[in-house]
Each structure stands twice: as C-alpha cells, then as structure tokens.
Design a protein around this motif. Structure first.
Motif, PDB file in Angstrom:
ATOM      1  N   ALA A 179       1.026  -1.047  -0.048  1.00  0.00           N
ATOM      2  CA  ALA A 179       0.011  -0.107  -0.002  1.00  0.00           C
ATOM      3  C   ALA A 179       0.829   1.295  -0.110  1.00  0.00           C
ATOM      4  CB  ALA A 179      -0.927   0.112   1.181  1.00  0.00           C
ATOM      5  N   TYR A 180       1.869   1.211   0.835  1.00  0.00           N
ATOM      6  CA  TYR A 180       2.718   2.323   0.746  1.00  0.00           C
ATOM      7  C   TYR A 180       3.628   2.325  -0.354  1.00  0.00           C
ATOM      8  CZ  TYR A 180       7.161   4.916   2.232  1.00  0.00           C
ATOM      9  OH  TYR A 180       8.015   6.051   2.420  1.00  0.00           O
ATOM     10  N   ASN A 181       3.874   1.550  -1.247  1.00  0.00           N
ATOM     11  CA  ASN A 181       4.701   1.749  -2.338  1.00  0.00           C
ATOM     12  C   ASN A 181       3.788   2.291  -3.402  1.00  0.00           C
ATOM     13  OD1 ASN A 181       7.272   0.914  -1.951  1.00  0.00           O
ATOM     14  ND2 ASN A 181       6.700  -1.055  -1.929  1.00  0.00           N
ATOM     15  N   TYR A 182       2.336   1.787  -3.548  1.00  0.00           N
ATOM     16  CA  TYR A 182       1.649   2.062  -4.491  1.00  0.00           C
ATOM     17  C   TYR A 182       1.173   3.691  -4.214  1.00  0.00           C
ATOM     18  CZ  TYR A 182      -2.730   2.366  -7.291  1.00  0.00           C
ATOM     19  OH  TYR A 182      -3.711   2.881  -8.385  1.00  0.00           O
ATOM     20  N   VAL A 183       0.652   3.841  -2.945  1.00  0.00           N
ATOM     21  CA  VAL A 183       0.102   5.154  -2.813  1.00  0.00           C
ATOM     22  C   VAL A 183       1.185   6.392  -2.987  1.00  0.00           C
ATOM     23  CG1 VAL A 183      -0.721   6.641  -1.036  1.00  0.00           C
ATOM     24  CG2 VAL A 183      -1.685   4.362  -1.143  1.00  0.00           C
ATOM     25  N   ARG A 192       4.457  14.418  -3.266  1.00  0.00           N
ATOM     26  CA  ARG A 192       5.719  13.729  -2.862  1.00  0.00           C
ATOM     27  C   ARG A 192       6.770  14.766  -2.598  1.00  0.00           C
ATOM     28  NH1 ARG A 192       3.691  10.990  -7.347  1.00  0.00           N
ATOM     29  NH2 ARG A 192       4.841  12.171  -8.900  1.00  0.00           N
ATOM     30  N   PHE A 193       6.759  16.007  -3.163  1.00  0.00           N
ATOM     31  CA  PHE A 193       7.871  17.026  -2.882  1.00  0.00           C
ATOM     32  C   PHE A 193       7.853  17.408  -1.318  1.00  0.00           C
ATOM     33  CE2 PHE A 193       8.643  21.453  -2.215  1.00  0.00           C
ATOM     34  CZ  PHE A 193       9.973  21.648  -2.674  1.00  0.00           C
ATOM     35  N   LEU A 194       6.381  17.449  -0.796  1.00  0.00           N
ATOM     36  CA  LEU A 194       6.364  17.669   0.520  1.00  0.00           C
ATOM     37  C   LEU A 194       6.848  16.376   1.617  1.00  0.00           C
ATOM     38  CD1 LEU A 194       2.866  19.507   0.793  1.00  0.00           C
ATOM     39  CD2 LEU A 194       5.177  20.379   1.077  1.00  0.00           C
ATOM     40  N   LEU A 195       6.868  15.190   0.995  1.00  0.00           N
ATOM     41  CA  LEU A 195       7.213  14.039   1.685  1.00  0.00           C
ATOM     42  C   LEU A 195       8.631  13.564   1.484  1.00  0.00           C
ATOM     43  CD1 LEU A 195       4.082  11.879   0.822  1.00  0.00           C
ATOM     44  CD2 LEU A 195       4.490  13.239   3.162  1.00  0.00           C
ATOM     45  N   TRP A 196       9.202  14.410   0.469  1.00  0.00           N
ATOM     46  CA  TRP A 196      10.800  14.059   0.211  1.00  0.00           C
ATOM     47  C   TRP A 196      11.523  14.206   1.425  1.00  0.00           C
ATOM     48  CZ3 TRP A 196      12.354  11.457  -3.822  1.00  0.00           C
ATOM     49  CH2 TRP A 196      13.950  11.299  -4.073  1.00  0.00           C
ATOM     50  N   PRO A 197      11.681  15.185   2.072  1.00  0.00           N
ATOM     51  CA  PRO A 197      12.483  15.286   3.533  1.00  0.00           C
ATOM     52  C   PRO A 197      12.388  14.397   4.300  1.00  0.00           C
ATOM     53  CG  PRO A 197      11.486  17.370   2.619  1.00  0.00           C
ATOM     54  CD  PRO A 197      10.690  16.522   2.045  1.00  0.00           C
ATOM     55  N   LEU A 198      11.142  13.936   4.501  1.00  0.00           N
ATOM     56  CA  LEU A 198      10.908  12.660   5.320  1.00  0.00           C
ATOM     57  C   LEU A 198      11.605  11.430   5.159  1.00  0.00           C
ATOM     58  CD1 LEU A 198       6.974  13.511   6.196  1.00  0.00           C
ATOM     59  CD2 LEU A 198       9.135  14.143   7.471  1.00  0.00           C
ATOM     60  N   GLY A 199      11.931  11.289   3.834  1.00  0.00           N
ATOM     61  CA  GLY A 199      12.564  10.234   3.343  1.00  0.00           C
ATOM     62  C   GLY A 199      11.496   9.123   2.822  1.00  0.00           C
ATOM     63  N   VAL A 200      10.476   9.750   2.645  1.00  0.00           N
ATOM     64  CA  VAL A 200       9.473   9.089   1.697  1.00  0.00           C
ATOM     65  C   VAL A 200       9.669   8.549   0.375  1.00  0.00           C
ATOM     66  CG1 VAL A 200       6.996   8.708   1.494  1.00  0.00           C
ATOM     67  CG2 VAL A 200       7.484   9.812   3.437  1.00  0.00           C
ATOM     68  N   ARG A 201       9.878   7.360   0.024  1.00  0.00           N
ATOM     69  CA  ARG A 201      10.316   6.698  -1.149  1.00  0.00           C
ATOM     70  C   ARG A 201       9.590   5.599  -1.671  1.00  0.00           C
ATOM     71  NH1 ARG A 201      12.555  10.703   0.200  1.00  0.00           N
ATOM     72  NH2 ARG A 201      14.860  11.252  -0.013  1.00  0.00           N
ATOM     73  N   THR A 202       9.344   5.183  -2.828  1.00  0.00           N
ATOM     74  CA  THR A 202       8.673   4.146  -3.247  1.00  0.00           C
ATOM     75  C   THR A 202       9.350   3.193  -4.184  1.00  0.00           C
ATOM     76  OG1 THR A 202       6.500   3.801  -4.660  1.00  0.00           O
ATOM     77  CG2 THR A 202       7.731   5.459  -5.133  1.00  0.00           C
ATOM     78  N   ALA A 203       9.027   1.991  -4.164  1.00  0.00           N
ATOM     79  CA  ALA A 203       9.668   0.948  -5.326  1.00  0.00           C
ATOM     80  C   ALA A 203       8.744   1.015  -6.442  1.00  0.00           C
ATOM     81  CB  ALA A 203       9.587  -0.228  -4.502  1.00  0.00           C
ATOM     82  N   GLY A 204       7.593   1.909  -6.468  1.00  0.00           N
ATOM     83  CA  GLY A 204       6.719   1.880  -7.771  1.00  0.00           C
ATOM     84  C   GLY A 204       5.525   1.119  -7.373  1.00  0.00           C
ATOM     85  N   LYS A 205       4.639   1.666  -8.184  1.00  0.00           N
ATOM     86  CA  LYS A 205       3.126   1.148  -8.068  1.00  0.00           C
ATOM     87  C   LYS A 205       3.121  -0.405  -8.568  1.00  0.00           C
ATOM     88  CE  LYS A 205       1.032   2.514 -12.395  1.00  0.00           C
ATOM     89  NZ  LYS A 205      -0.020   3.416 -12.800  1.00  0.00           N
ATOM     90  N   ASP A 206       3.786  -0.878  -9.537  1.00  0.00           N
ATOM     91  CA  ASP A 206       3.841  -2.151  -9.790  1.00  0.00           C
ATOM     92  C   ASP A 206       4.005  -3.303  -8.799  1.00  0.00           C
ATOM     93  OD1 ASP A 206       2.660  -1.206 -12.198  1.00  0.00           O
ATOM     94  OD2 ASP A 206       4.622  -1.528 -13.479  1.00  0.00           O
ATOM     95  N   VAL A 207       5.466  -2.547  -8.055  1.00  0.00           N
ATOM     96  CA  VAL A 207       5.630  -3.457  -7.086  1.00  0.00           C
ATOM     97  C   VAL A 207       4.638  -3.763  -6.122  1.00  0.00           C
ATOM     98  CG1 VAL A 207       7.392  -3.798  -5.342  1.00  0.00           C
ATOM     99  CG2 VAL A 207       8.256  -3.255  -7.679  1.00  0.00           C
ATOM    100  N   GLY A 208       4.045  -2.571  -5.773  1.00  0.00           N
ATOM    101  CA  GLY A 208       3.046  -2.257  -4.459  1.00  0.00           C
ATOM    102  C   GLY A 208       1.779  -3.125  -5.012  1.00  0.00           C
ATOM    103  N   ILE A 209       1.294  -3.163  -6.237  1.00  0.00           N
ATOM    104  CA  ILE A 209       0.467  -4.109  -6.461  1.00  0.00           C
ATOM    105  C   ILE A 209       0.613  -5.666  -6.428  1.00  0.00           C
ATOM    106  CG2 ILE A 209      -1.139  -4.780  -8.496  1.00  0.00           C
ATOM    107  CD1 ILE A 209      -1.002  -1.873  -9.584  1.00  0.00           C
TER     108      ILE A 209
END
Length: 389
Positions: A179-183, A192-209
């Motif tokens: 859910a994290y990776n997808y959202v 995403r710009f606001l979350l970038w300083p928090l270290g919020v990254r994603t492996a991609g939506k396909d991986v998330g699904i």
C-alpha cells in the motif's frame, strides 16, 4: 445483525472464546455494523489487555466508522486526484479523535512492552506497524494531513519490512508495504515533494500492486483488507474486470455491506455497462425498501441519484427523471443533491425542447441555498438552453 442477536452476543462475550469474539466482531465490521464490532473489540481489550492486536482492531473499527460518517468510505472517494467526493465532510468529532489516538497509543505501548522482552518479536513488530498504519490512514483520509500521514506510513512500512526480514513467510506484512509503495507512487507530485524530506520513497506502483496481491492470496489476518484495497487499486488502474470479480466475491461474503454493491454498480459504469449498473442500483433500492440485509441504513436518495445518472448514460431519460424526482422529494437528500437532480432534469427537458419545464428546475436551483457552482450552471442554462455537451 439484529438487535436481539447483538444483545446476546454482548451478554455472552465474556464466556466465549477470544477468537470467536474477534471473528464475530470482524464479521460485523466488514458488514458495516460498527457498534457491534466496537463492543466486541472492547470486550477483548478488557479481558486480554496486554494483547496489542485487540487494541489495534478497536482502533481500526473507530477510524473506519469516522471515515464512513464522513462519506469517504466509497469507491468514488479514491477515484480522483484527491480523497473524497463533493458529498464528503472533513469534520471529526473531537471525542472520537481523542479516543482513537488514545487507543492507538495504548496498542503501541503494549507492543513496546513485548519488544522490551524480545526486540525480534515479529508479532509485536507487526502490531506496532499496524498501529502506525491506522494513524496514517486516519491522518490522510479523515484529516487530510498528508505530511503527518506520510511519516506514520513510512514508520509502518519500516516495521513491516523488519517483520519480513525476520520471517519472510509473514505475508500479512506485505499489504502495508505494498500500500505504501502504491500510494506514494500515485499521489500528486506536489505531495511527493512535501514528503521527500521525510525520506518517503517508493519501489513503484507495480511492485506495490504485486505485494498487495500476495497479501490477498496468502495473508492470514489481512487477506480481506488486501482484497478490499485491490478493488480500489484495480479501479484506479482501469483493471475493471478484476475489480468487478473481487467486489462481487466480497459482497457475497459480506452481504450486509452495501458499499460493495454500490462499488459494483460504479465499476459497471466505468466499464460503460450501464444496463448492469442500472440493474444493480435497482437491486439495492429493492433491498432498502424491503429492509433486507440491513440496507435500510443506506440512503435511498443517494442510490436514486446514481440510478438517474446511469439511466441518462443508457438513454432512458424518462426513467432518469423518475429517479431524480425521488431525490428532490426526499427529506434526507442534501440541498446540493436536490440541486444536482433539478439541474439534470432541467437539462433533460432542454434536450427535449421542453423549455418551460426546464426553466422551472433552473429557477428552483436558484432559490436553494446550495453550492454556488450549481447556481452558476442553472443561471447559465436559464440564459442559454442546454444543447448537450
């Protein structure tokens, strides 16, 4: 669940097996019987107060009820670029919010006590992750506090990744990570710009699904939640056949959850299968009128409005007028819903060159204390007849 059954359940809960209480409460929750679910989970937190899982279950039932009351617990709330619809509300009862946060804090404290004894206790790590995931969901959906939600979601993701590092077969943990990776992959760029300083990254939506699908297929405690999430994901990804199959299965399993039936009708609409959408809305209305499966909890005017728009798409304009007429006559419909129904009827009459009838509906909108955008459209079509757009 009828009142008699619910009363018996509560009275006999203390004598019942905790798994039985948990299962009955969860069954009630998935059928939108929030009060029954909360009472059952409350019993478990009293009888087994050291178990963070029961505190998490109670917290989840509260935030789902809050989201339901805000009219955000529907497929349309997740279809656009932002959460919610025009009918959604953002207000949260302060007492409910405090209770939710206190219960989550208790769940985390109970998990931390277990982790002091054994830092690699996967059940405690998982429970702490669920606590943070619940807060993240509440912050995002109920409060629209996306930065706070992002931080909590990252904590939940990290904890559940730790669970998988210790026990790769703990597939329930894959839902939070998926859910994290997808959202994070699909949220607007500025978020995403606001979350970038928090270290919020994603492996991609396909991986998330793929991760959510694994949790749905192999998870023990989160399989149903993962399937529900996939209904949203598949709709967003325009994988409508898969969404329809899942939501049909979920509604068969939880027949009192009318949101599944409405999601089914909405999915039919996205597939342009308007005849099936109309049929599904009509089935829901029949259950409301007969009070079958607890459908009397569902506002009929909400269904009539959706039925009206579906009939327009199907080209059944007289049937659409009949449906919208039910909305404007309803005591439970909001002023915006009534104005929207009048607007549709005005446009239908204009399309038939029945100008006097159309003007009556536009004038009615201008007399209502409704959204200014609806008034602006009514004023526009009052000046220049609707010609189809």
């Amino acid at each position: 669940m009828c009142a008699v059954t619910a009363a018996f359940f509560i009275q006999s809960a203390a004598a019942a097996d905790p798994k039985e209480i948990y299962d009955q409460s969860t069954e009630a929750l998935y059928n939108l019987d929030f009060n029954t679910a909360e009472r059952g989970y409350e019993t478990l937190t009293r009888e087994y107060s050291d178990n963070p899982d029961y505190w998490n279950a109670l917290a989840s039932s509260i935030w789902l009820r809050i989201t339901y009351e805000q009219q955000k617990l529907n497929i349309e709330s997740f279809s656009g670029p932002s959460l919610g619809t025009k009918e959604s509300r953002d207000a949260v009862n302060p007492t409910d919010e405090k209770r939710l946060r206190d219960i989550v804090a208790t769940a985390i404290a109970k998990a931390d006590l277990l982790l002091k004894k054994n830092p690699n206790d996967v059940r405690a790590l998982y429970a702490k992750g669920i606590s943070n995931a619940t807060l993240a969901s509440f912050e995002a959906m109920a409060k629209r506090s996306f930065v706070s939600a992002g931080g909590k979601a990252k904590t939940a993701r990290d904890l559940h990744q730790q669970v998988l590092d210790l026990d790769p077969a703990y597939d329930d943990a894959r839902m939070t990570i998926g859910a994290y990776n997808y959202v994070v992959a699909v949220v607007p760029g500025f978020v995403r710009f606001l979350l970038w300083p928090l270290g919020v990254r994603t492996a991609g939506k396909d991986v998330g699904i793929q991760q959510i699908e694994t949790a749905a297929a192999k998870g023990k405690s989160t399989a149903t939640d993962a399937r529900m999430l996939l209904v949203v994901v598949y709709n967003r990804e325009k994988r409508y056949d898969q969404a329809l199959q899942l939501v049909t299965e979920l509604h068969a399993q939880y027949p009192r959850n009318f949101l599944f039936e409405l999601a089914k009708a909405s999915t039919y609409g996205k597939m342009k299968r308007w005849d099936e959408a109309v049929k599904t809305y009509e089935q829901a209305l029949a259950k409301i009128q007969s009070k079958k499966d607890g459908y009397e909890r569902l506002r009929a005017d909400k269904v009539y409005y959706a039925l009206g728009t579906s009939n327009i798409e199907l080209g059944q304009l007289s049937a659409a007028i009949d449906a919208f007429d039910q909305v404007v006559k309803s005591k439970g419909a909001s002023l915006n819903e009534k104005a929207g129904a009048h607007l549709w009827m005005g446009k239908i009459y204009d399309s038939r060159n029945e100008r006097p009838q159309a003007l009556q509906h536009y004038d009615t909108i201008l007399a209502l204390n409704c959204d200014s955008r609806l008034k602006a459209q009514a004023q526009r079509y009052k000046r220049d007849a609707y010609k189809g757009e």
